[in-house]
Design a protein around this motif. Structure first.
Motif, PDB file in Angstrom:
ATOM      1  N   PRO A 109       0.847  -1.007   0.014  1.00  0.00           N
ATOM      2  CA  PRO A 109      -0.001  -0.050  -0.130  1.00  0.00           C
ATOM      3  C   PRO A 109       0.909   1.283   0.004  1.00  0.00           C
TER       4      PRO A 109
ATOM      5  N   ARG B 108      -3.068   0.346   8.506  1.00  0.00           N
ATOM      6  CA  ARG B 108      -3.298  -1.170   9.133  1.00  0.00           C
ATOM      7  C   ARG B 108      -4.173  -2.043   8.693  1.00  0.00           C
ATOM      8  N   ILE B 109      -3.885  -3.046   8.379  1.00  0.00           N
ATOM      9  CA  ILE B 109      -4.820  -4.182   7.838  1.00  0.00           C
ATOM     10  C   ILE B 109      -5.271  -4.951   8.893  1.00  0.00           C
TER      11      ILE B 109
ATOM     12  N   ASN C 242       0.643  -2.732   7.856  1.00  0.00           N
ATOM     13  CA  ASN C 242       0.741  -3.404   6.687  1.00  0.00           C
ATOM     14  C   ASN C 242       1.997  -3.932   6.233  1.00  0.00           C
TER      15      ASN C 242
END
Length: 209
Positions: A109, A115-116, A121
């Motif tokens: 990204p 944040r995922i 990430n």
């Protein structure tokens, strides 16, 4: 010394094993980098080189394990190859790692802070990429072309392979990509390759590799 280690040493740096398919593979690697240079995407270029430099570092200490123990490297590349560079590194593996970092950063990204599922990430993707790489290693091991002779580095204990064999590769690759200054990226990658080159020169001259 284990039979696998002897097999991996059998054609070490033997030019008579050369196969012509290495040339188009090399051109493919050069093309990948040429595209990024044309775009002036120096972050991707340097991140790709950072992962490649990390692999060289790992392959050097792996060869030193064989020298120090006289038994086996942590991993050995004993399958057929056009050129075996070190006991665990052949030209096919080398060219693969040369472009793996470029592929990895293409999937990042644009926002390093994103944040995922609550996980940063970069850490999440480093972990996932490492897990995929371990999966490939398990297949190569089952095919008999990648050998493991130490009880703590086996298919039944993949965590160490994930943690030592791959996770640092992707973390360093992503860190270099995200560094704020181009000069800092270049110095970091330059220092990594200088360390690799010095180790190859010193340990190679001693006959330890």
């Amino acid at each position: 010394m284990t039979d696998h280690a002897r097999q991996a040493l059998e054609h070490l740096r033997d030019p008579s094993q050369f196969q012509w398919y290495v040339i188009p593979l090399l051109l493919l690697v050069l093309y990948v980098y040429a595209v990024e240079v044309q775009r002036r995407d120096w972050s991707t270029v340097l991140a790709g080189l950072a992962l490649w430099g990390m692999d060289w570092f790992n392959e050097i200490w792996n060869a030193l394990v064989l020298h120090a123990t006289g038994r086996a490297p942590v991993w050995g590349a004993s399958g057929a190859s056009a050129y075996r560079i070190l006991v665990g590194l052949n030209i096919e593996i080398c060219l693969m790692f040369a472009i793996m970092g470029v592929v990895a950063v293409k999937l990042l990204p644009s926002d390093p802070a994103l944040r995922i599922a609550g996980i940063p990430n970069r850490w999440l993707l480093a972990g996932l990429n490492s897990a995929l790489a371990v999966g490939v290693e398990l297949f190569l091991h089952s095919a008999g072309v990648l050998t493991w002779d130490w009880p703590w580095w086996q298919a039944g204990c993949p965590l160490l392979i994930w943690l030592v064999g791959y996770l640092p590769f992707f973390l360093v690759c992503f860190r270099v990509h995200d560094l704020p200054r181009l000069r800092t990226k270049a110095v970091t990658v330059g220092a990594l390759f200088a360390l690799d080159a010095a180790a190859l020169a010193v340990f190679g001259s001693l006959g330890w590799l």
